[in-house]
Write an enzyme that holds these catalytic residues in place. Sequence first.
Site, mmCIF file in Angstrom:
data_model
loop_
_atom_site.group_PDB
_atom_site.id
_atom_site.type_symbol
_atom_site.label_atom_id
_atom_site.label_comp_id
_atom_site.label_asym_id
_atom_site.label_seq_id
_atom_site.Cartn_x
_atom_site.Cartn_y
_atom_site.Cartn_z
ATOM 1 C CB CYS A 131 -0.947 0.015 1.190
ATOM 2 S SG CYS A 131 -2.109 -1.342 1.157
ATOM 3 C CG HIS A 273 -3.253 3.451 1.914
ATOM 4 N ND1 HIS A 273 -3.553 3.050 0.631
ATOM 5 C CD2 HIS A 273 -3.425 2.357 2.703
ATOM 6 C CE1 HIS A 273 -3.873 1.767 0.648
ATOM 7 N NE2 HIS A 273 -3.809 1.324 1.896
ATOM 8 C CG ASN A 303 -6.526 -0.901 0.536
ATOM 9 O OD1 ASN A 303 -5.824 -0.399 -0.337
ATOM 10 N ND2 ASN A 303 -6.040 -1.359 1.676
#
Length: 347
Positions: A131, A273, A303
């Site tokens: 990520c 994020h 995500n």
Amino acid sequence: MNILLKSFPNNRKTAFNRMKAAITATANYLPPDILSNHDLELLLDTNDEWIRSRTGISERRILKDPEKATSYMCGEVARKLLEKRQITADDVELIIVATMTPDMPFPSTACFTQSIIGATNAWAFDVNAACSGFLYALNIGARFIESGAHKKVMVIGADKMSSVTDFTDRSTAILFGDGAGGVILEPAKEEGYGILDARMYSDGTNGKDHLLMTGGGSRHPATYETIDKRMHYIHQDGRQVFKAAVTSMAEVALEIMNRNNLKAEDVAYLVPHQANQRIIDATAERMGVDEKKVVSNVARYGNTTAGTIPICLAELDEQQKLHTGSNLVLVSFGAGYTWGGIYLKWQ
Ligand code: ACO
């Protein structure tokens, strides 16, 4: 002229160029197919209310066509970037793709992307920091601009998370989606603009066992057994990851603010994020940043791993919310553990 400069031919002077790297174009690509929480209710023992209250996610995008891999989304982003910046593929000198779902272990997805757009003058490589991949890649790309080595660098973050998601595991299947975004980096026009600071961290000792895909690498190459044990999917200890993400993202965000004497009111946008709305809210709260300045699209896309931050940047840009002098703080956290923060002043 100073003796040191004299001893370098003209073309080496660029090596002393301290001009920062600025983002000169943004783009994103989200596959059209939507997988909503209600769709997941049909597959798993879960419900829309649980997913929204624990994560803030309502739906995510899925790249359904089995013929299309991560490089397809990178290609779409790359084409849009060239068009927006009004440059040709020949102008691109370096392509960096951040991904943890490459088309295949090798060649790199960056090489596939280079081939899709025909960027024959570029060199290309992938970065895997899960990520945090896009922030790592952005930081690397910025160094090639600052050093004077390159004038145009393409940085893309992309993940086809549906390819590694176990749709029988309700604890992970609800979290992820497919998507990609990217930027063009060039030398800033003026001093004081562009990527002004970056802090990157990793902690394999405490992170490596909590969020991982154990199968398919050199430790456990694909066998019938690895498939039977579902080792080619994401495994996660959600609570551990949640705690580490909340702490680390907030800490790096504060560090970036302190190092650059930024007060909450100086920040135009926090671009975090997009893993979970609760992690985003906790980071914003520690920074003292007003919720209007916090970019969030996790409800729509879930995500998308390396895709989240550049997707957000492209949306902000498209909505014409980025102005000369806007201070942006980008922060991320992911598997590894990896985390980081970047401060940039929009030019
Ligand atoms: N639907 C309904 N119930 C569920 C679901 C689901 N999808 N998933 C788990 N549950 C149940 C569990 O079985 C458990 O039941 P029990 O109490 O009867 O045992 C209960 O809900 C609570 O489970 P927890 O795992 O403790 O739930 P938690 O509040 O921690 O939320 C979550 C889980 C959303 C995964 C959270 O831990 C989280 O967001 N972690 C961060 C993970 C993340 O974002 N990772 C992405 C990569 S890293 C990054 O991007 C930052």
